[in-house]
Every structure is written in structure tokens, then in C-alpha cells.
Design an enzyme around this catalytic site. Structure first.
Site, PDB file in Angstrom:
ATOM      1  N   LYS A 213      62.373   8.957   1.173  1.00  0.00           N
ATOM      2  CA  LYS A 213      63.848   9.469   1.423  1.00  0.00           C
ATOM      3  C   LYS A 213      63.963  10.456   2.642  1.00  0.00           C
ATOM      4  O   LYS A 213      63.101  11.319   2.805  1.00  0.00           O
ATOM      5  CB  LYS A 213      64.212  10.607   0.165  1.00  0.00           C
TER       6      LYS A 213
ATOM      7  N   LYS B  57      74.760  11.601   1.486  1.00  0.00           N
ATOM      8  CA  LYS B  57      75.882  12.134   0.849  1.00  0.00           C
ATOM      9  C   LYS B  57      77.287  12.059   1.453  1.00  0.00           C
ATOM     10  O   LYS B  57      77.991  13.049   1.561  1.00  0.00           O
ATOM     11  CB  LYS B  57      75.612  13.419   0.110  1.00  0.00           C
ATOM     12  N   LEU B  58      77.815  10.813   1.889  1.00  0.00           N
ATOM     13  CA  LEU B  58      79.126  10.700   2.424  1.00  0.00           C
ATOM     14  C   LEU B  58      80.287  11.213   1.424  1.00  0.00           C
ATOM     15  O   LEU B  58      80.163  10.855   0.346  1.00  0.00           O
ATOM     16  CB  LEU B  58      79.300   9.297   2.854  1.00  0.00           C
ATOM     17  N   HIS B  59      81.282  11.731   2.156  1.00  0.00           N
ATOM     18  CA  HIS B  59      82.339  12.153   1.554  1.00  0.00           C
ATOM     19  C   HIS B  59      83.437  12.429   2.266  1.00  0.00           C
ATOM     20  O   HIS B  59      83.554  13.250   3.170  1.00  0.00           O
ATOM     21  CB  HIS B  59      82.131  13.425   0.521  1.00  0.00           C
ATOM     22  N   ASP B  60      84.075  11.354   2.449  1.00  0.00           N
ATOM     23  CA  ASP B  60      85.772  11.468   3.570  1.00  0.00           C
ATOM     24  C   ASP B  60      86.708  10.540   3.147  1.00  0.00           C
ATOM     25  O   ASP B  60      86.631   9.924   1.771  1.00  0.00           O
ATOM     26  CB  ASP B  60      84.846  11.176   5.058  1.00  0.00           C
TER      27      ASP B  60
ATOM     28  N   THR C 293      73.543  19.489  -8.694  1.00  0.00           N
ATOM     29  CA  THR C 293      72.751  20.429  -9.738  1.00  0.00           C
ATOM     30  C   THR C 293      72.872  21.752  -9.177  1.00  0.00           C
ATOM     31  O   THR C 293      72.556  22.702 -10.079  1.00  0.00           O
ATOM     32  CB  THR C 293      71.404  19.996  -9.666  1.00  0.00           C
TER      33      THR C 293
ATOM     34  N   ARG D 299      58.031  18.392  -2.655  1.00  0.00           N
ATOM     35  CA  ARG D 299      57.178  19.476  -2.568  1.00  0.00           C
ATOM     36  C   ARG D 299      55.592  19.055  -3.154  1.00  0.00           C
ATOM     37  O   ARG D 299      54.682  19.333  -2.740  1.00  0.00           O
ATOM     38  CB  ARG D 299      57.556  20.746  -2.655  1.00  0.00           C
TER      39      ARG D 299
ATOM     40  N   ASP E 197      61.422  15.869   3.230  1.00  0.00           N
ATOM     41  CA  ASP E 197      62.221  17.087   3.832  1.00  0.00           C
ATOM     42  C   ASP E 197      61.588  17.951   4.842  1.00  0.00           C
ATOM     43  O   ASP E 197      61.280  18.912   4.687  1.00  0.00           O
ATOM     44  CB  ASP E 197      62.464  17.755   2.447  1.00  0.00           C
TER      45      ASP E 197
ATOM     46  N   ASP F 291      69.576   9.517   2.480  1.00  0.00           N
ATOM     47  CA  ASP F 291      70.297  10.530   1.623  1.00  0.00           C
ATOM     48  C   ASP F 291      71.229  11.414   2.329  1.00  0.00           C
ATOM     49  O   ASP F 291      71.192  12.501   2.651  1.00  0.00           O
ATOM     50  CB  ASP F 291      69.227  11.507   1.023  1.00  0.00           C
TER      51      ASP F 291
HETATM   52  O1  C5P Z   1      60.677  19.403  -3.402  1.00  0.00           O
HETATM   53  P1  C5P Z   1      61.303  18.501  -4.355  1.00  0.00           P
HETATM   54  O2  C5P Z   1      60.639  17.664  -5.247  1.00  0.00           O
HETATM   55  O3  C5P Z   1      61.997  19.664  -5.154  1.00  0.00           O
HETATM   56  O4  C5P Z   1      62.586  17.776  -3.743  1.00  0.00           O
HETATM   57  C1  C5P Z   1      63.571  17.006  -4.670  1.00  0.00           C
HETATM   58  C2  C5P Z   1      64.303  16.415  -3.418  1.00  0.00           C
HETATM   59  O5  C5P Z   1      65.350  15.831  -4.250  1.00  0.00           O
HETATM   60  C3  C5P Z   1      64.990  17.261  -2.285  1.00  0.00           C
HETATM   61  O6  C5P Z   1      64.943  16.492  -0.977  1.00  0.00           O
HETATM   62  C4  C5P Z   1      66.282  17.731  -2.955  1.00  0.00           C
HETATM   63  O7  C5P Z   1      67.173  17.713  -1.927  1.00  0.00           O
HETATM   64  C5  C5P Z   1      66.712  16.506  -3.726  1.00  0.00           C
HETATM   65  N1  C5P Z   1      67.617  16.799  -4.694  1.00  0.00           N
HETATM   66  C6  C5P Z   1      67.314  17.377  -5.829  1.00  0.00           C
HETATM   67  N2  C5P Z   1      68.443  17.932  -6.680  1.00  0.00           N
HETATM   68  C7  C5P Z   1      69.502  17.172  -6.630  1.00  0.00           C
HETATM   69  C8  C5P Z   1      69.839  16.189  -5.702  1.00  0.00           C
HETATM   70  C9  C5P Z   1      68.931  16.069  -4.584  1.00  0.00           C
HETATM   71  O8  C5P Z   1      66.333  18.238  -5.989  1.00  0.00           O
HETATM   72  N3  C5P Z   1      70.367  17.315  -7.579  1.00  0.00           N
END
Ligand code: C5P
Length: 232
Positions: free
Chosen positions: A32, A61-64, A119, A211, A10, A59
Site C-alpha cells: 500500500k 482517498k479521492l473526494h471531489d 475510524t 507497523r 508508510d 491509498d
Molecule cells: O501500522 P498500522 O498497521 O497501524 O498501519 C495501518 C495502515 O492502515 C496505515 O497505513 C493506516 O493509515 C491505514 N488505515 C487505518 N485505519 C483506517 C484506514 C486506514 O489504520 N480506518
């Protein structure tokens, strides 16, 4: 399909991303690439990381409408990614069109994974904003089942949902689970978290870790710790 740790890159620029990946020397983690990096750098960032020998989960996340998703998936498939995703809320027809677009002339295709409900969406918001009057659990399992019917390979879900998804959709249906933290680590903004070891026990197929690896003093050691707890 082997279990693996997917590192969420990220970052907002190519420079930051390459500096991070340079730490790994000979190792080639599955990475990712999300919207932020893709929109900043375009498809070249995918080609460059792929050429360095990494597997890639794109990642976006397509939606159309089904036709647009089908054509866009064909483009992503030519980028030679290993895994990509869409929103199951786009309906079974959209997911079927996505599979069609993703499938290469030789019959191969990247893995395709559905997002059920994000989430970040609470049950209350789902009811009030989206007028979906079912429990979150029921909606998530229904969307996962739709994804399975459309021929997708799995879903992104909380590690806490992975066991139930396997019950509903079969053990071969992949669960890709973010929200992973070390037992002695900082949770950050994630609320419902699991350690890599717990995610393994509950049956996650892939963990997505950002992270805890990208912000670690020693990212390679943090990655190795994930592999040791989750894969080995
Ligand atoms: O830094 P961290 O471990 O929280 O990163 C989790 C990754 O998973 C991020 O890229 C976040 O956008 C992604 N993600 C998430 N929860 C979801 C879907 C994707 O944390 N439900």
C-alpha cells in the site's frame, strides 16, 4: 479473489521504502502506497515498485466533484495500480464517475474500494461536526451499500465490521481491513484490533498491516507470519 496481506509502506522517502522492500529478496508482497509517500516522491514511486513486480494499493482517498474524480482516476488507472480508493461521502454520482474514469479502453480497471467513515471519526464528532444524526454502524453500512450501488468492489473497514458488510452487500463485496496486530504484539495507536487469524475467521478479504511488519526486527518473518495466519 484470493485473500492477501497488504503491507502499508508508510515511509516518507524512496530510499526508506526501497531499503525496506530489499529485505524481501524473491518475495513480492502486495504493498500500500499512501499520501505521504506519494506526495513525497510522485507517480514515479508507483512505477518503480510496480516494475519490481509488486501489486499496488494506491491509498489516496479521492473526494471531489465527479468530473475531477473521473479525470484523476483515469490518470491513476494508467499508472497500472491494482487497487485504489475514494471517500463514499462524495456521493453515488462521484463514485460512478470514478468507475468510468478508472475503466481502461479494454474494459479492465483496478479494484476500487470506498472509505466509509474514517475510524478516527467518533460518533460524537459525526453528530456534532457533520450533523449526521445516525449511529456509526448505520452510516457505515449505508455508505457501503451506496458504494455497492455505484459498482465499486468493496470498502475499507474495521475487521469487526467485515462480517456485517458482507451480510449487507454480499459475500463477493470486498472488505479491506487495517487495525491488525499479532496476539503478542504492540497495539500502538490502534484501538480496535484483531489478529490476522481472527480477521480470516471473520471474513476479511485483505488485511492491511503496517507497523507489525515495517517496525519488526525481522520484517520478512513478520510478513510470513501474517500470510501463515491469514492466507494459508
Ligand atoms: O501500522 P498500522 O498497521 O497501524 O498501519 C495501518 C495502515 O492502515 C496505515 O497505513 C493506516 O493509515 C491505514 N488505515 C487505518 N485505519 C483506517 C484506514 C486506514 O489504520 N480506518
Amino acid at each position: 479473489m484470493g485473500k492477501d496481506v497488504i503491507v502499508a509502506c508508510d515511509f516518507s522517502s524512496r530510499e526508506e521504502t526501497m531499503a525496506f522492500l530489499d529485505n524481501f529478496k524473491g518475495r513480492k508482497p502486495f504493498v500500500k502506497i499512501g499520501m505521504e509517500l506519494f506526495y513525497a516522491e510522485g507517480p514515479d514511486i508507483v512505477r518503480e515498485i510496480k516494475a519490481r513486480g509488486h501489486k499496488i494499493f494506491l491509498d489516496l482517498k479521492l473526494h471531489d466533484i465527479p468530473n475531477t474524480v473521473k479525470k484523476s482516476m483515469a490518470v491513476l488507472s494508467r499508472l497500472d495500480v491494482d487497487m485504489t480508493n475514494l471517500h463514499a461521502g462524495g456521493t453515488i454520482a462521484m463514485m460512478e464517475a470514478a468507475i468510468e474514469g478508472l475503466t481502461r479502453p479494454d474494459g479492465t480497471r483496478p479494484l476500487l474500494i470506498a472509505v466509509t467513515q474514517l475510524t478516527s471519526t467518533s460518533e460524537e464528532r459525526m453528530k456534532n461536526d457533520l450533523l449526521i444524526n445516525e449511529s456509526m454502524d448505520k452510516v457505515v453500512m449505508h455508505y457501503a451499500h451506496n458504494a455497492k450501488l455505484a459498482g465499486l468492489d468493496g470498502v475499507v473497514c474495521s475487521p469487526l465490521e467485515a462480517g456485517k458488510v458482507h451480510e449487507v452487500c454480499g459475500s463477493g463485496f470486498l472488505t479491506v481491513t487495517p487495525g491488525v496486530r499479532f496476539a503478542d504484539g504492540d497495539k500502538g495507536d490502534q484501538v480496535r484490533v484483531m489478529t490476522p487469524e481472527q480477521a480470516k475467521k471473520i471474513g476479511s478479504d485483505y488485511i492491511v498491516v503496517g507497523r507489525p511488519i515495517t517496525a519488526a526486527a525481522d520484517p520478512v518473518a513478520a510478513y510470513e507470519r501474517c500470510i501463515n495466519e491469514f492466507v494459508d
